[in-house]
Motif scaffolding. Structure first.
Motif, PDB file in Angstrom:
ATOM      1  N   ASP A 106       3.692  71.356  97.813  1.00 19.63           N
ATOM      2  CA  ASP A 106       2.264  71.381  98.120  1.00 19.63           C
ATOM      3  C   ASP A 106       1.918  70.651  99.407  1.00 19.63           C
ATOM      4  OD1 ASP A 106       2.831  68.895  97.037  1.00 19.63           O
ATOM      5  OD2 ASP A 106       0.807  68.650  96.253  1.00 19.63           O
ATOM      6  N   GLY A 107       2.916  70.263 100.199  1.00 16.74           N
ATOM      7  CA  GLY A 107       2.577  69.655 101.479  1.00 16.74           C
ATOM      8  C   GLY A 107       3.769  69.023 102.170  1.00 16.74           C
ATOM      9  N   SER A 246       5.377  73.724 107.060  1.00 17.21           N
ATOM     10  CA  SER A 246       4.098  73.736 106.358  1.00 17.21           C
ATOM     11  C   SER A 246       3.301  74.970 106.723  1.00 17.21           C
ATOM     12  CB  SER A 246       3.315  72.490 106.767  1.00 17.21           C
ATOM     13  OG  SER A 246       1.997  72.557 106.288  1.00 17.21           O
ATOM     14  N   SER A 248       0.076  74.622 106.621  1.00 20.46           N
ATOM     15  CA  SER A 248      -1.209  73.997 106.941  1.00 20.46           C
ATOM     16  C   SER A 248      -1.731  74.426 108.299  1.00 20.46           C
ATOM     17  CB  SER A 248      -1.088  72.472 106.920  1.00 20.46           C
ATOM     18  OG  SER A 248      -1.041  72.007 105.603  1.00 20.46           O
ATOM     19  N   THR A 254      -4.664  73.767 105.266  1.00 24.26           N
ATOM     20  CA  THR A 254      -4.813  72.318 105.026  1.00 24.26           C
ATOM     21  C   THR A 254      -5.530  72.034 103.697  1.00 24.26           C
ATOM     22  OG1 THR A 254      -6.779  72.291 106.416  1.00 24.26           O
ATOM     23  CG2 THR A 254      -4.719  71.628 107.456  1.00 24.26           C
ATOM     24  N   ARG A 257      -3.036  74.154 100.555  1.00 22.83           N
ATOM     25  CA  ARG A 257      -1.847  73.372 100.173  1.00 22.83           C
ATOM     26  C   ARG A 257      -0.610  74.195  99.852  1.00 22.83           C
ATOM     27  NH1 ARG A 257      -2.565  70.062 102.749  1.00 22.83           N
ATOM     28  NH2 ARG A 257      -0.802  69.002 101.838  1.00 22.83           N
TER      29      ARG A 257
ATOM     30  N   TYR B  72      -8.733  69.928 104.947  1.00 24.02           N
ATOM     31  CA  TYR B  72      -8.354  68.789 104.111  1.00 24.02           C
ATOM     32  C   TYR B  72      -9.544  68.305 103.295  1.00 24.02           C
ATOM     33  CZ  TYR B  72      -4.172  68.169 107.059  1.00 24.02           C
ATOM     34  OH  TYR B  72      -2.982  68.343 107.721  1.00 24.02           O
ATOM     35  N   ASN B 292      -1.724  64.999  99.443  1.00 24.18           N
ATOM     36  CA  ASN B 292      -2.790  65.429 100.337  1.00 24.18           C
ATOM     37  C   ASN B 292      -3.889  66.215  99.628  1.00 24.18           C
ATOM     38  OD1 ASN B 292      -3.883  65.244 102.858  1.00 24.18           O
ATOM     39  ND2 ASN B 292      -2.049  65.958 103.897  1.00 24.18           N
ATOM     40  N   SER B 295      -5.368  71.844  95.935  1.00 19.73           N
ATOM     41  CA  SER B 295      -5.950  73.052  96.520  1.00 19.73           C
ATOM     42  C   SER B 295      -7.430  73.178  96.123  1.00 19.73           C
ATOM     43  CB  SER B 295      -5.162  74.261  95.999  1.00 19.73           C
ATOM     44  OG  SER B 295      -5.591  75.443  96.631  1.00 19.73           O
TER      45      SER B 295
END
Lengths: 403, 403
Positions: A106-107, A246, A248, A254, A257, B72, B292, B295
């Motif tokens: 997830d990141g 990633s 992202s 971002t 995820r 984010y 981070n 989702s």
């Protein structure tokens, strides 16, 4: 009371982005004359590619029907995604990486933070300076450092990236390390490493027995065909390097995820007694014990990145950010600031001509532009400012007009 | 080669569920006379509640438009979700828990696995037996144990749960611990703890200075109003307990991924020198450094669990599984097997009358039913079999008819 992990208490309390946010809030309270433009934090601003939205919506609908419902998936990621990644991101670039060497997560922040767990408590670690703070902080938490002094932790080796070496440090020959973090295209400087520079790192790692933790989260911004996208484009890297990627920045994930880590099956570490141990098995054990897979609709969205539509949409997304980066760099250079990055990278690293936080305050209060002070990334960042290209073209144009 | 974390090499290699899967595969290859029914692993089978699917679909669409796109989010989770949790899961039950004491994550497995990082390397840990293997394995990886012998690791204290104590161990008085893992309704036994039993644990923790790591992932199955849903229903628990919750079983999120951990601001640990340190700040640091955020569409789906429709749909979902559990228990008891669980829990823990793996093989080969052998959860599980109620009513009825 329970005995606490005292290594956490060594962590420097002022975290860069919270200090930036504090100063922006404080200034906002004074009712600035015009809208503040944020070119600080590296968060994307443009919507998800349509191919990803459609794939994710279909997967959400599947979860609502018994015939197509999915519960736990494989912790390492669904085969449909791991195979698409292996094919498009590696085999198509001549890298010999198999689907079962890819661990979906997830990141990349989580993965770069967690991977150090596989190393010994007394492993000797090298990090770049300036540096993405996660590499440092997670080693502090694990007890591999002493106290901080002047922004550097005792026990870590800082690899200085500066104008003299073009922001690509050379391997520290004559010293032994267990692991080194490298990030190209670099966060925060935007510098890229040539094939020859990466080859020198791989050769060094093979000689001195170090593991390269290669953060390639920004590889999608590379447009220069001579610059490697993956460490595995370098011969001999499979045995000594793990790579973090990633979605992202590649696809605007971002807030969605999804990321992945590549651990080649012949990438080895060793016990104190000298017995070789495959990192692939250890990471698999960690991943299956402390993680439970990425949300199914998110994995379908990531898979769509590799469809022909997804590829075209992601390229257009990144082209937009790259055009912003180019405009930022051109403006800053026209004002006499030496720059690195902004080509093959969403970040422009500009010499400020004054201390970083002074430049930050001047840009905020004089031009209503938020940047990131380079000093926040380490001692070698002092005197620099990072501009992020993650914004709409209109907003970036307005910001540049203000300078 | 890099020096490896040798604690990983102490981990027992045969993991329960992979051994179960191996035996099922092997048997399947022999072309069994009828379809194999899976009542083994605790994975849900029924679709996501409609309220969750709708909320998630709306959020996915938002990500596709620039005006509503989100990058984010806060690592700790969006306020809309943290506030809904605090209100419905705690304040409504008389528990004094604030939204900023809730950390949203992608799984209770991750959280129960990661939380031990905040404790000292030499912290003394107690775990139940039978046990959810993640509690044990993550402490092995962190170096808090010696080698395994006879399925138990040196240095861990095993709290025996058996027929004599009704599968709820008593606090180990006269011994000092830094932390104890408790799980109620229990996985794997399905046993629940009364208010008086939990109060005894809280009192013990306050006396001896231990931290309670309370896993309440199955609280939604509690229908008996006398049984606490949260450790915070017990007076004095805020200072000594952290609680783990999950949407996996509550709302069928095993493949959607959302959970949360509650760390009260006055829950303290201490340094070796005796200085008190708030775990809230340390967990916040860990969460923001190594994670981070969840989702965005998944957080919207979780928020929908608390809408009136979501509440009704989740209740219906769990009612279905509880009816299965009741049917399983009734059948097993009618065949003379003493059982625990199956009320206020999706698991039925049945005395097999023979070694666990023999019973597993007999059920698989004689009745084409997959269960989980109790011995896989620890020494005290020997002679037991776990039946999971996670299936459709029709499938459970067919399985019971086969016995």
């Amino acid at each position: 009371m329970a005995l606490v992990n005292e290594n956490y208490l060594k962590l420097q309390s002022s975290y860069l982005f919270s200090e930036v946010a504090r100063r922006v809030r404080e200034y906002e309270a004074t009712k600035p004359p015009r809208k503040i433009i944020r070119l600080g934090i590296g968060d994307v601003t443009e919507p998800l590619p349509a191919a990803c939205v459609e794939a994710m919506a279909r997967a959400v609908a599947e979860l609502g029907r018994r015939e197509t419902f999915r519960g736990y998936g494989p912790e390492q990621g669904y085969a449909f995604l791991r195979e698409a990644i292996a094919e498009h991101d590696f085999k198509a670039h001549g890298c010999d990486i198999e689907a079962d060497e890819i661990f979906v997560s997830d990141g990349a922040k989580c993965d770069t933070g967690n991977f150090q767990e596989l190393l010994a408590a007394d492993a000797k670690i090298a990090v770049p300076d300036p540096v993405y703070p996660v590499y440092v902080d997670t080693n502090v938490m694990a007890g591999r450092t002493g106290a901080a002094e002047d922004g550097r932790y005792a026990g870590l080796r800082y690899l200085e990236s500066n104008k003299e070496n073009g922001f690509v440090p050379e391997p520290p020959r004559g010293e032994r390390f267990d692991a080194v973090y490298l990030c190209f295209p670099n966060n925060p400087t935007g510098a890229t490493a040539t094939r020859a520079q990466l080859a020198a790192w791989v050769e060094w790692a093979r000689d001195c027995g170090a593991l390269i933790l290669f953060d390639a989260a920004y590889e999608a911004f590379i447009r220069n065909e001579a610059i490697p996208h993956s460490i595995y484009e370098i011969e001999g890297a499979r045995e000594v390097a793990v790579e973090f990627r990633s979605f992202s920045k590649t696809a605007g994930f971002t807030g969605t995820r999804c990321a992945f880590t590549v651990v080649p099956k012949n990438c080895m570490a060793r016990t104190a007694a000298g017995e070789a141990v495959a990192l692939h098995g250890l990471w698999n054990r960690r991943h299956t014990t402390k993680f439970n897979g990425v949300s199914y609709p998110v994995q379908r969205a990531a898979e769509a990145v590799y469809s022909p539509e997804g590829q075209a949409q992601c390229r257009a997304l990144i082209d937009g950010y790259l055009a912003n980066a180019k405009a930022i760099r051109a403006k800053l250079e026209s004002l006499g600031h030496a720059c690195v990055g902004g080509e093959n990278s969403p970040y422009v690293w500009a010499q400020a001509g004054e201390p970083s936080w002074d430049a930050f305050d001047r840009l905020l209060r004089g031009h209503q532009i938020v940047t990131t002070p380079g000093a926040g990334f380490g001692r070698c960042g002092e005197g620099y400012i990072r501009f992020s290209a993650f914004n709409s073209p209109e907003t970036v144009a307005e910001a540049m007009a203000r300078l």
